[in-house]
Design an enzyme around this catalytic site. Structure first.
Site, PDB file in Angstrom:
ATOM      1  N   CYS A  67       0.877  -1.174   0.000  1.00 52.79           N
ATOM      2  CA  CYS A  67       0.000   0.000   0.000  1.00 52.79           C
ATOM      3  C   CYS A  67       0.915   1.224   0.000  1.00 52.79           C
ATOM      4  O   CYS A  67       2.047   1.147  -0.461  1.00 52.79           O
ATOM      5  CB  CYS A  67      -0.953  -0.027   1.196  1.00 52.79           C
ATOM      6  SG  CYS A  67      -0.139   0.062   2.798  1.00 52.79           S
ATOM      7  N   LYS A  68       0.466   2.333   0.524  1.00 52.83           N
ATOM      8  CA  LYS A  68       1.301   3.535   0.521  1.00 52.83           C
ATOM      9  C   LYS A  68       2.444   3.440   1.528  1.00 52.83           C
ATOM     10  O   LYS A  68       3.587   3.736   1.211  1.00 52.83           O
ATOM     11  CB  LYS A  68       0.456   4.775   0.817  1.00 52.83           C
ATOM     12  CG  LYS A  68       1.262   6.063   0.789  1.00 52.83           C
ATOM     13  CD  LYS A  68       0.393   7.275   1.046  1.00 52.83           C
ATOM     14  CE  LYS A  68       1.243   8.534   1.067  1.00 52.83           C
ATOM     15  NZ  LYS A  68       0.424   9.718   1.357  1.00 52.83           N
TER      16      LYS A  68
END
Length: 105
Positions: A67-68
């Site tokens: 993810c980020k």
């Protein structure tokens, strides 16, 4: 329950060596369009439980989630580990990714 943790650098090195990795990005579509790892597949966290059939655990290589920053992907890993999946979380996520990115869908 088996959750392995790789750094973004480790993932980059494994991909550069040609290792098979079943890489799934759990960010939302707008984040994905802004830049993602070539070869990754998008299953946004907001749609994850409805789209679990798309995981393809039979594909070669471990189920690797990004993810980020590593928080959402760890949530997915913890969830899947309850069902006996062996999973890998990418620590630092895309914020730490040192490799190539592609944009758009």
């Amino acid at each position: 329950m088996s959750i392995e943790v790789w750094t973004a650098e480790e993932l980059c090195e494994r991909l550069a060596k040609g290792e098979s990795v079943n890489l799934i990005d759990v960010r939302e579509r707008d984040e994905w369009r802004a830049g993602h790892i070539p070869g990754a597949r998008l299953i946004p966290l907001s749609e994850f439980t409805e789209r679990m059939d798309e995981l393809e655990p039979e594909r070669e290589g471990p189920l690797v989630f990004i993810c980020k920053g590593g928080v959402r992907s760890m949530r997915v890993c913890e969830y899947l580990a309850q069902f006996g999946y062996d999973v890998v979380n990418v620590e630092g996520g895309m914020a730490a990714w040192p490799g190539e990115v592609v944009t758009g869908d």
